[in-house]
Design an enzyme around this catalytic site. Structure first.
Site, mmCIF file in Angstrom:
data_model
loop_
_atom_site.group_PDB
_atom_site.id
_atom_site.type_symbol
_atom_site.label_atom_id
_atom_site.label_comp_id
_atom_site.label_asym_id
_atom_site.label_seq_id
_atom_site.Cartn_x
_atom_site.Cartn_y
_atom_site.Cartn_z
ATOM 1 N N LYS A 165 40.302 69.406 53.834
ATOM 2 C CA LYS A 165 39.804 68.404 54.773
ATOM 3 C C LYS A 165 38.284 68.519 54.862
ATOM 4 C CE LYS A 165 44.237 67.351 56.050
ATOM 5 N NZ LYS A 165 45.490 67.870 56.528
ATOM 6 N N SER A 202 46.552 66.444 64.273
ATOM 7 C CA SER A 202 46.129 65.623 63.139
ATOM 8 C C SER A 202 46.216 64.127 63.403
ATOM 9 C CB SER A 202 46.946 65.976 61.900
ATOM 10 O OG SER A 202 48.319 65.765 62.132
ATOM 11 N N HIS A 224 42.140 70.559 61.137
ATOM 12 C CA HIS A 224 41.157 69.525 61.503
ATOM 13 C C HIS A 224 40.053 70.056 62.403
ATOM 14 C CE1 HIS A 224 43.467 66.324 59.642
ATOM 15 N NE2 HIS A 224 44.533 66.985 60.060
#
Ligand code: PLP
Length: 399
Positions: free
Chosen positions: A244, A185, A213
């Protein structure tokens, strides 16, 4: 009476580690994506994890609104009591299909998903082996699980192997779980997944892979790193977040049906927490459907154009930019905490938002600007950011 809290705050300030909240207004573009932020003037935002610009997308908004009209706002109880709506089940089926697993279970956040996984899977007789840079939620959940914890230096396979050998020898009956991230991250680099899979299989350990991610970013339709490498079936616990690239909020775990059944029975953050609002499940379902569509794949490819462009435009950072285009995250490492704050402030004056990321999010002395790029950035903005950083790095941070 003296204020019992100010001393600690003063210490944080003295070390340039004090943080404060900034209230930001989105300035949405025509398609509804929030690329710009309004914080004391309009800034182009290079800090968001909304990689595909879905958080403000009309598709997701409409799905959430329709779900509110149908189900109301709150779920009313935990999932096991009476909080499970058809939309929760639909989302979980769709996530399982998306991840190509038998089943999936959603949580109110990725943080809660980490707690759920480790509270369900291990206890004090077991061993967890974590990458040094694993996200704080995994570290916290590991500590709370009371399992034995071993940490290997970031992506260091030799040390991981040592820990696995040790764990098997000293704790032959323990459940051993290796924990790492697909895309890290704060560094944007990837785990050497094929090698890790080989090691954990060799030692009879399980692997939990946090794709927070990577989902929406890597592999066709954004299925993540494991899919990109053809290793989906080797991952015992797929973890991810809906907050995200998917643009909503919530976390998930996916894998075998038996894993999900165990989680439903044992994951404390699932059992003892109110079900996520149905509207969020509806928006997340719309996001997964979008990812799997042609339009979604085009959006992901637009993100990759911007990733490659930013990689080509970033000047070297004071501590060496790792401007490898391996994800949407670019750490621009400054070093000192105060210097990083100064860079961030100067960048804001130049019209860009990228906050200084400091200890404890990253190790001391490796403070950085964490630059992220999205499918919605205009190429001109990316060029301009590169120029602004080049200008800043030619000056001493505090001249
Ligand atoms: C953000 C993040 C999480 C937590 O997810 P939330 O949905 O924000 O709680 C977990 N793991 C990693 C690697 C993350 O970056």
């Amino acid at each position: 009476m003296t204020d019992p809290f100010t001393e600690e705050l003063d210490a944080l300030r003295a070390n340039s580690l004090h943080r404060r909240l900034r209230v930001m207004t989105n300035a949405a573009d025509d398609a509804g994506a929030a690329v710009d932020l309004v914080v004391a003037g309009r800034l182009v935002n290079f800090s968001s994890n909304d990689y595909l610009g879905l958080a403000n997308d009309p598709l997701l908004r409409d799905a959430a609104k329709a779900a509110i009209d149908r189900y109301g706002v709150g779920a009313g109880a935990s999932r096991l009591v009476c909080g499970t709506r058809p939309i929760h089940a639909q989302l979980e089926e769709r996530l399982a299909a998306f991840k190509r697993t038998e089943a999936a279970l959603t949580f109110s956040s990725g943080y809660a998903a980490a707690w759920g996984a480790l509270s369900a899977l291990v206890d004090k007789h077991d061993v967890l082996i974590l990458d040094k840079l694993a996200h704080a939620c995994l570290v916290d959940a590991a500590r709370a699980s009371r399992a034995l914890i071993r940490v290997f230096p970031h992506n260091a396979l030799g040390k991981l192997e040592d820990h696995l050998t040790w764990a098997r020898r000293e704790h032959p009956h323990a459940r051993i779980v290796v924990i790492t991230e697909a895309v890290f991250s704060m560094d944007g680099d990837r785990a050497p997944l094929a090698e890790i899979v080989q090691l954990k299989n060799h030692h009879g350990a399980l692997l939990l892979l946090d794709e927070a991610h990577a989902v929406g970013v890597l592999a066709t339709h954004g299925r993540g790193l494991a899919t990109e490498l053809g290793l989906g079936r080797e991952i015992d616990v797929h973890m991810g977040t809906l907050s995200k690239a998917l643009g909503v909020s919530g976390g998930y775990l996916a894998g075998r049906r038996s894993l999900v059944e165990l989680l439903i029975n044992r994951a404390r953050s699932f059992i003892f927490s109110t079900a996520p609002p149905p509207a969020l499940a509806a928006a997340a379902l719309a996001a997964v459907e979008f990812l799997e569509s042609d339009a979604g794949e085009r959006r992901r490819l637009a993100l990759w154009q911007n990733i490659r462009l930013l990689a080509s435009q970033l000047p070297p950072a004071p501590h060496g930019a790792k401007s490898i285009a391996s994800s949407a995250i670019f750490p621009w490492i400054v070093g000192g905490e105060a210097d990083a704050v100064e860079y961030s402030n100067r960048l804001a004056k130049a019209g860009f938002f990228a906050p200084a990321i400091r200890y404890p999010t990253v190790p001391r002395g490796s403070a950085r600007l964490r630059l992220t790029v999205t499918a919605r950035h205009q190429p001109e903005s990316i060029h301009a950011l590169g120029r602004a950083l080049a200008t800043l790095s030619r000056r001493e941070p505090r001249d």
